[in-house]
Design an enzyme around this catalytic site. Sequence first.
Site, short mmCIF file in Angstrom:
data_model
loop_
_atom_site.label_atom_id
_atom_site.label_comp_id
_atom_site.label_asym_id
_atom_site.label_seq_id
_atom_site.Cartn_x
_atom_site.Cartn_y
_atom_site.Cartn_z
N ARG A 46 2.32 -0.99 6.42
CA ARG A 46 3.17 -0.35 5.43
C ARG A 46 3.33 1.11 5.81
NH1 ARG A 46 1.49 0.66 -0.82
NH2 ARG A 46 0.54 2.49 0.14
N SER A 115 7.12 -8.93 -3.60
CA SER A 115 6.40 -8.25 -4.68
C SER A 115 6.96 -8.68 -6.03
CB SER A 115 6.54 -6.73 -4.56
OG SER A 115 5.92 -6.26 -3.38
N LYS A 144 0.02 4.37 -4.02
CA LYS A 144 1.45 4.16 -4.11
C LYS A 144 1.97 4.78 -5.40
CE LYS A 144 4.94 0.48 -3.94
NZ LYS A 144 5.17 -0.98 -3.86
#
Length: 227
Positions: A46, A115, A144
């Site tokens: 990521r 997600s 995040k």
Amino acid sequence: MITPQPARRVDLRLYALVDPERAGGHQLPDLAWLVAAGGATLVQLRDKHGDTGTMVAEARAIRENLKLMHVPFLINDRVDVALAAEADGVHVGQDDMAVEDARRLLGPDAIIGLSIKTLAQAEAAPVDLLDYVAIGGVYATSSKDNPDPPIGIAGLARIVEVFRRRRPGLPVGAIAGIDVANAAATIKAGVDGVAVISALSLASSPPDAARELRAIIDAALAERARP
């Protein structure tokens, strides 16, 4: 028309995300190898801010390390990077490329995950084209930016029920703020595994952290399977 995916069992037990912003001083290819050595069953790169060339080079290096461990490797969001680096697939969010488009580009053999944050998203997800879903954020996390409040165990369980009804065999994971203190309770909510960043990458020994977390997950899954 896109052909629905056959039932494929992606091992979500310990899904490790490696991110250059939370790498604990490690190079990402090394970090990926370390968490896989400790028991991670799936690894994702990521990188929300990296340039394409750098991401492709890093992804290729990670892929080579994980091949030695026989651990699948996914890219967050960037289908182009996944294609260039010959990763095993991608994980997309609700605002990323549509699952249908990712499947067209990557083909039937790629792993594609999605997600999920709400019941409405769970009901709308194209489950026949997916290999797994990751539900969250379950707990508060600093890894995040997330303006939405955590859904908690109760919210997680409700979303899990939607997927068990819509496609019983689809692997379902949980993400956000998961560590050794709450992993067992998270598994007991009905998921097949957990996605983790900081609890592994920022640990003093990522392999030991992965080993401990994997043992907790395996024990919780075994307990849940008992009649």
